[in-house]
Motif scaffolding. Structure first.
Motif, short mmCIF file in Angstrom:
data_model
loop_
_atom_site.label_atom_id
_atom_site.label_comp_id
_atom_site.label_asym_id
_atom_site.label_seq_id
_atom_site.Cartn_x
_atom_site.Cartn_y
_atom_site.Cartn_z
N GLY A 224 0.75 -1.46 0.00
CA GLY A 224 -0.07 -0.15 -0.04
C GLY A 224 0.95 1.19 0.18
O GLY A 224 0.48 2.37 -0.26
N ASP A 225 2.20 1.46 0.43
CA ASP A 225 2.91 2.39 0.55
C ASP A 225 3.69 2.72 -1.16
O ASP A 225 4.28 3.78 -0.98
N GLY A 226 3.45 2.02 -2.06
CA GLY A 226 4.07 2.10 -3.24
C GLY A 226 3.34 2.15 -4.33
O GLY A 226 2.12 2.74 -4.34
N VAL A 227 3.70 1.86 -5.46
CA VAL A 227 2.84 2.00 -6.82
C VAL A 227 2.40 0.84 -7.44
O VAL A 227 1.65 0.83 -8.37
N VAL B 96 11.82 11.03 -30.61
CA VAL B 96 11.92 10.19 -29.54
C VAL B 96 10.78 10.21 -28.64
O VAL B 96 10.61 11.40 -27.97
N LEU B 97 10.13 9.13 -28.05
CA LEU B 97 9.01 9.48 -27.27
C LEU B 97 9.43 8.59 -26.03
O LEU B 97 9.64 7.40 -25.89
N VAL B 98 9.20 9.37 -24.76
CA VAL B 98 9.27 8.79 -23.50
C VAL B 98 7.77 8.85 -22.81
O VAL B 98 7.44 10.00 -22.87
N VAL B 99 7.20 7.82 -22.94
CA VAL B 99 5.83 7.80 -22.86
C VAL B 99 5.02 8.42 -21.77
O VAL B 99 3.85 8.46 -21.61
N GLY B 100 5.88 8.33 -20.70
CA GLY B 100 5.24 8.81 -19.25
C GLY B 100 5.09 7.41 -18.44
O GLY B 100 4.77 6.29 -19.07
N GLY B 101 4.80 7.72 -17.03
CA GLY B 101 4.65 6.76 -16.01
C GLY B 101 3.04 6.71 -15.64
O GLY B 101 2.25 7.14 -16.28
N LEU B 102 2.81 6.34 -14.55
CA LEU B 102 1.57 6.02 -14.00
C LEU B 102 1.16 7.68 -13.52
O LEU B 102 2.08 8.42 -12.90
N PRO B 103 -0.16 7.93 -13.78
CA PRO B 103 -0.55 9.42 -13.32
C PRO B 103 -0.38 9.27 -11.92
O PRO B 103 -0.42 8.25 -11.11
N SER B 104 -0.21 10.68 -11.26
CA SER B 104 -0.08 10.75 -9.69
C SER B 104 -1.14 10.08 -8.95
O SER B 104 -2.23 10.28 -9.32
N GLY B 105 -0.73 9.00 -8.12
CA GLY B 105 -1.49 8.33 -7.17
C GLY B 105 -2.47 7.31 -7.65
O GLY B 105 -3.16 6.51 -7.07
N SER B 106 -2.14 7.12 -9.06
CA SER B 106 -2.78 6.00 -9.79
C SER B 106 -1.63 4.70 -9.48
O SER B 106 -0.49 4.72 -9.67
N ARG B 107 -2.58 3.66 -9.40
CA ARG B 107 -1.82 2.35 -9.60
C ARG B 107 -2.36 1.49 -10.73
O ARG B 107 -1.88 0.28 -10.74
N ASP B 108 -3.07 2.02 -11.61
CA ASP B 108 -3.58 1.23 -12.69
C ASP B 108 -2.63 1.21 -13.65
O ASP B 108 -2.74 1.99 -14.80
N LEU B 109 -1.53 0.60 -13.86
CA LEU B 109 -0.66 0.38 -14.82
C LEU B 109 -1.27 -0.05 -16.22
O LEU B 109 -1.12 0.39 -17.34
N ALA B 110 -2.30 -0.86 -16.19
CA ALA B 110 -3.12 -1.35 -17.41
C ALA B 110 -3.87 -0.06 -18.15
O ALA B 110 -3.71 0.21 -19.36
N ALA B 111 -4.46 0.73 -17.46
CA ALA B 111 -4.75 1.81 -17.88
C ALA B 111 -4.19 2.78 -18.44
O ALA B 111 -4.15 3.57 -19.44
N ALA B 112 -2.92 3.09 -17.61
CA ALA B 112 -1.69 3.99 -18.00
C ALA B 112 -1.39 3.58 -19.46
O ALA B 112 -1.06 4.32 -20.45
N ARG B 113 -1.09 2.05 -19.63
CA ARG B 113 -0.47 1.82 -20.94
C ARG B 113 -1.55 1.95 -22.08
O ARG B 113 -1.27 2.18 -23.17
N PRO B 141 12.63 -0.99 -16.71
CA PRO B 141 11.62 -1.17 -15.95
C PRO B 141 11.55 -0.48 -14.55
O PRO B 141 10.70 -0.36 -13.67
N MET B 142 13.04 -0.05 -14.19
CA MET B 142 12.91 0.65 -12.84
C MET B 142 12.36 2.08 -13.00
O MET B 142 12.15 2.65 -12.05
N PHE B 143 12.09 2.31 -14.27
CA PHE B 143 11.46 3.75 -14.30
C PHE B 143 10.08 3.51 -14.85
O PHE B 143 9.19 4.54 -15.24
N CYS B 144 9.72 2.48 -14.70
CA CYS B 144 8.08 2.06 -15.20
C CYS B 144 7.05 3.19 -14.62
O CYS B 144 6.32 3.66 -15.16
N ALA B 145 7.16 3.37 -13.00
CA ALA B 145 6.29 3.93 -12.35
C ALA B 145 6.15 5.65 -12.77
O ALA B 145 5.15 6.08 -12.82
N ASP B 146 7.54 5.95 -12.93
CA ASP B 146 7.57 7.48 -12.91
C ASP B 146 8.01 8.22 -14.32
O ASP B 146 7.91 9.29 -14.45
N ARG B 147 8.34 7.25 -15.40
CA ARG B 147 8.82 7.95 -16.56
C ARG B 147 8.37 7.16 -17.79
O ARG B 147 7.92 7.96 -18.67
N ALA B 148 8.04 5.85 -17.75
CA ALA B 148 7.63 5.28 -18.80
C ALA B 148 7.05 3.65 -18.72
O ALA B 148 7.86 2.96 -18.15
#
Lengths: 279, 279
Positions: A224-227, B96-113, B141-148
Motif C-alpha cells: 500500500g505504500d508504493g505503486v 523520440v517518445l518517453v511515454v510517461g509513467g503512472l498518473p500521480s496517485g494511480s496504480r492502474d498500470l493497464a490503464a496508463a498503458r 523497468p526501474m523507471f516504469c512508475a515515474d517515466r515510462a
C-alpha cells in the motif's frame, strides 16, 4: 471468536531483520500469524535442529526457505545441496532460488543464463529425491548483472520447462514476488501459465517505492505504500489456482529500524486491508 | 587520408550536458563527429530557427530529437504537436517518445498503458502529415512508475502494430537504447522483429554501471565501462537492417563534470574500439 485477520499470512524473517529467529517465531505466535518464511542465515544463527524444533512446536508453517542459487559462481553445488537438506530439516518443501548474476568481469549474459539452466537441471534430481521443490525467483531487471540473470516470470517458466524436458523432474517452479515483476507487460499471462503448470510455489508481496533509494536493494515498502496494485496479483495467483500463503518480504532500512512487533502489526494491518480489497 | 574513427557516430547533446548547443556543434565539427542527437531544452535555449541553421551549416545530421511523450499527463497534445513541428524545423524525421509513467496517485498500470497507445494513435497522423516518425523508447523497468510504462521492445512494437491497425499510419517505430533493454531475455528476437518491420528509427548506446548510483537515473557509463555487451547490440541492429547512426547518450554526473571536449574524445575512442570489436 476466531480472528481471521492474519489468515494465509506469512512473515518472511527479513522483514523484521532486527529480530532473531526466536523473536520472530514468538512474534508470529503472539500476533496470530500462521506462516513464516525463513532465511538460512537466521536459521544458522539459531542452529538448524533447534530452528526446526522451534517452528514446529510453535505450530508455524514454513512457507519457504531463502535461498539457494547463485549458479554462476564456482562451487555452487555443495551450498545448494546443503540448502535442500535444510528445507527437509525445517519441514518446508520450497527452496527459493536467486539464480546469480554475471560472473565477475563477464558481459556474456547468454552464457550466464545457460549456466543457470544447467545448474538447476543438475540440482533438480537431488532436490526431488529429497521431496523439495525449487522456486526460481525472477528478480527485477535492475539486479540482472549482480544478482539474478532471470528477470521475468516467462523466462523462469521457460527454464522450468527445459529442466523438465532434460531431467524428467517436475519439482521446478517459480516464486512470484510482486516487487520484482509488477512492471512486466506479460506478467498476468505468465502467472496464468505458471498456475496451469502447477508451478507457483511461493508468493511474496511488498510494494515498490518511488523514488528508488540510494541503496536500490532497499526500495521496498509495506503493501500500500508504493505503486503496485498488489490486490490484482493476489487475484491473479488465486485465479491461477495458488492456494498457499501470502508471504510478506520487505527490505527497507526504515522498517528494519522499527521495533519488530510494530512492523509485524503493520504487516497484519496491511494484509487485512488487502484481503478486504479482494471481497 | 580520411579519418574513419567517428563514422556513424552521433553525439547526443545530453552526454556533454555542460556544453551549450553552440559548443556541442562546434565540438562535433572539430572532432569530426558527423551526427548529433538534440534535446528540446537545449534547442529552446539557442532558439529553434537559430539551432536549425547552426546544425545545417555545420553539416551535421540530426539523428533524433528528444523528446515527446508523457501521454499519461493532462494536456500532452500541444507539447507533442510542438515537438513534431520542431523536428521538421531541425531537419530530423525522428522524434523520440518517453511515454510517461503512472498518473500521480494511480496504480492502474493497464490503464496508463492503454492511455499511451491511445495517445500515440492520436499523434501519429499529425506526425505523418509532417513527415515525422515516432520512436517509442522502452525505458528500463526501474523507471516504469515515474517515466515510462513501456518497458520492453516487444511492448513498444505491439503498440506500433496496434497504431498501424487503428490509424493506417506506418510512422511509428522504436528507439533501441542498450542501457534500457540489455537485460531482456527477448531482446534480440524483438530487434529482429523491429528490423523486419522497418521500425528501428534510432539506436542509442551507453553502458549500465554497477552498483546503481544514489540517483538511479545517472547510472550510465561510457561504452565499455559497464556490464553490457554493446557490440552484440550493434551487430543485432545491423543484421536487422538498421543502417543509421550510433548515438551516444549518457547521463552520469561524473561525466557531466568533465570538460565537454574531453568527454567527446572518450566517446570517439570508445566508438572506435566498438567498431574494431565488430570486425
Amino acid at each position: 471468536m476466531t480472528d481471521h485477520t492474519a489468515e494465509q499470512l506469512s512473515l518472511n524473517v527479513w522483514t523484521t531483520k532486527g529480530w532473531s529467529l526466536g523473536e520472530a517465531v514468538a512474534g508470529c505466535v503472539e500476533q496470530g500469524v500462521p506462516g513464516i518464511g525463513l532465511w538460512r542465515d537466521k536459521v544458522a544463527e539459531h542452529g538448524l535442529e533447534a530452528s526446526a524444533k522451534l517452528v514446529r512446536e510453535a505450530g508455524l508453517t514454513v512457507t519457504s526457505l531463502c535461498r539457494g542459487g547463485f549458479f554462476t559462481s564456482p562451487d555452487w553445488q555443495a551450498d545448494n545441496h546443503a540448502a535442500v537438506d535444510e528445507c527437509v530439516a525445517l519441514g518446508t518443501d520450497v527452496l527459493v532460488l536467486v539464480v546469480g548474476g554475471l560472473p565477475s568481469g563477464s558481459r556474456d549474459l547468454a552464457a550466464a543464463r545457460a549456466a543457470v539452466t544447467d545448474g538447476i537441471a543438475e540440482l533438480a534430481p537431488y532436490a526431488e529425491s529429497r521431496g523439495v521443490k525449487l522456486a526460481i525467483e525472477p528478480l527485477h531487471p535492475m539486479f540482472c548483472a549482480d544478482r539474478a540473470v532471470v528477470s521475468t516470470l516467462g523466462q523462469a517458466l521457460d527454464i522450468a520447462d527445459e529442466v523438465a524436458v532434460r531431467t524428467g523432474c517436475r519439482n521446478v517452479g517459480v516464486c512470484v514476488d510482486t516487487y520484482h515483476i509488477w512492471w512486466d507487460p506479460q506478467v498476468f499471462a505468465q502467472i496464468e501459465r505458471a498456475g496451469a503448470a502447477g508451478r507457483i510455489l511461493a508468493f511474496q508481496v511488498c510494494d515498490f517505492l518511488i523514488p528508488i533509494p540510494a541503496d536500490a536493494l532497499l526500495g521496498r515498502g509495506h503493501v500500500g505504500d508504493g505503486v503496485i496494485d498488489i490486490a490484482s496479483f493476489v487475484r491473479a495467483v488465486r485465479e491461477a489456482g495458488y492456494k498457499g500463503f501470502i508471504e510478506v518480504e520487505i527490505f527497507n532500512q526504515e522498517i528494519w529500524d522499527t521495533p519488530g512487533d510494530q512492523t509485524l502489526r503493520t504487516v497484519i494491518d496491511r494484509h487485512t486491508q488487502l484481503l478486504a480489497e479482494l471481497d
